[in-house]
Design an enzyme around this catalytic site. Structure first.
Site: not given
Length: 386
Positions: A91, A342, A372
């Site tokens: 991520c 995302h 995160c």
């Protein structure tokens, strides 16, 4: 060491991964479009001076494989003498690209870098061909491989109720919609995509925002990861979306020499690890490390972007950093990943871009972007307007 500044930062609109505006547009095309736009928007820069293009991408296979950074570059007019590399910190990939480029400039390995990231989650799903080592169950909790379950665990640890999550999810959509209506998404560059009828158009608005979202509508959704005892729903999870983001960074001296106006400088950077079963906790130690390096505390941060992987996760980190009672006017003022989605490799430079625009719009000096990272990591960057 050299001071590193952000000269420009942009993104595509965010498209829904299921039959959305970019269903017929490839990840390399989205990336190449932004690379070309950064050159077009900054005519004082000779592209030959770019040291490297560093691009974040998580699922590096199919159209996103074989070094998508270079593949995308080859679709542009950027000289072939300029290098390009793809990086993967899940991520946090495109924020890692920013950190790598910043380190390169600080250490004298070039003065100009282009960074960014992309993820086409419609073409290359998040779980495509994932094959976890069977032995990992001996050393990590089962939840570690299920991002939704890690959010459930973290939310329970921090007392984040279902009601708090529903309100936060609705807030994301409402703020993102308000930003769209008021024309505050000035970071979006129009990008070719297809409308519902299949007509090719220049798209300049996010497709993922649900303006009718309310706390009440969120409360009617069922938990998806723990159907019996859970609180995390599809509405309080980041949407699946397709998109790209990009930034042009350079040394402050080079920006001055080229007559380019810096928008922000990098004050501090950090990454950190945490237990993979509560991977969403990662922004807390990463932020603490970055703030220590900047000689700051959370009291010095005027605006922040917390990537909204899940409402339970974002609220847990906000609570752990001491902002739960005061975040409303400081965090994700244009909404976040619950509304925008995302796209994994895109999000790091996307939230950094959004933060810089919000700092300018609200006349704030110090900002934090943090997120995160799956399998238990966090990444953070402190920016200062110049």
């Amino acid at each position: 060491m050299k001071e590193v500044v952000v000269v420009d930062c942009i993104r595509t609109p965010m498209g829904r991964s299921k039959g959305g505006i970019f269903r017929n547009v490839r990840a390399e095309t989205l990336s190449a479009h932004l690379m070309s736009k950064l050159i077009e928007r900054n005519p004082n820069l000779d592209p030959n001076e770019i040291e490297d293009i560093i691009w974040g991408c998580v699922q590096q296979t199919k159209e996103q494989g074989f070094n998508i950074a270079r593949n995308a570059q080859l679709l542009t007019d950027i000289p072939r003498s300029v290098a390009a590399v793809t990086v993967n910190r899940l991520c946090g990939s495109s924020m890692q690209a920013l950190h790598d480029a910043t380190s390169g400039i600080m250490s004298g390995r070039g003065d100009v870098y282009m960074i960014g990231g992309v993820e086409h989650m419609g073409h290359v799903p998040m779980d495509f061909n994932i094959d976890f080592h069977p032995g990992i169950a001996k050393t990590a909790a089962r939840a570690s491989g299920s991002m939704g379950m890690t959010a459930e665990l973290l939310g329970r640890q921090n007392g984040i109720s279902r009601e708090m999550q529903d309100a936060f999810g609705a807030r994301s959509h409402q703020k993102a919609h308000a930003a769209a209506v008021e024309g505050r998404w000035n970071e979006i560059v129009a990008t070719e995509g297809h409308d519902a009828d299949g007509i090719l158009k220049l798209i300049d608005a996010d497709e993922t925002i649900r303006p009718d979202s309310t706390t009440e509508s969120m409360s009617g959704l069922r938990p998806v990861f723990d159907p019996v005892n859970g609180t995390v729903t599809a509405g309080t999870s980041s949407a699946l979306s397709d998109g790209a983001s990009a930034m042009l960074i350079m040394s402050a001296d080079k920006a001055k020499a080229l007559g380019l106006t810096p928008r922000a400088k990098i004050r501090a950077m950090a990454v950190a690890g945490c237990d993979a079963a509560i991977m969403g906790f990662g922004p807390v130690p990463a932020t603490q490390k970055a703030l220590k390096r900047a000689g700051m505390t959370m009291a010095d941060i005027e605006l922040a972007e917390f990537n909204e992987a899940f409402a339970a996760q974002a609220l847990s980190c906000i609570k752990q950093l001491g902002w739960l009672d005061t975040y409303e006017d400081k965090v994700n003022l244009n909404g976040g990943a619950i509304a925008l989605g995302h796209p994994l490799g895109c999000s790091g430079s996307r939230i950094s871009t959004t933060l810089i625009n919000l700092m300018e719009a609200n006349d704030k000096s110090i900002g934090l972007a943090t997120m995160c990272i799956g399998l238990g990591q966090g990444i953070a960057t402190v920016f200062e307007r110049v």
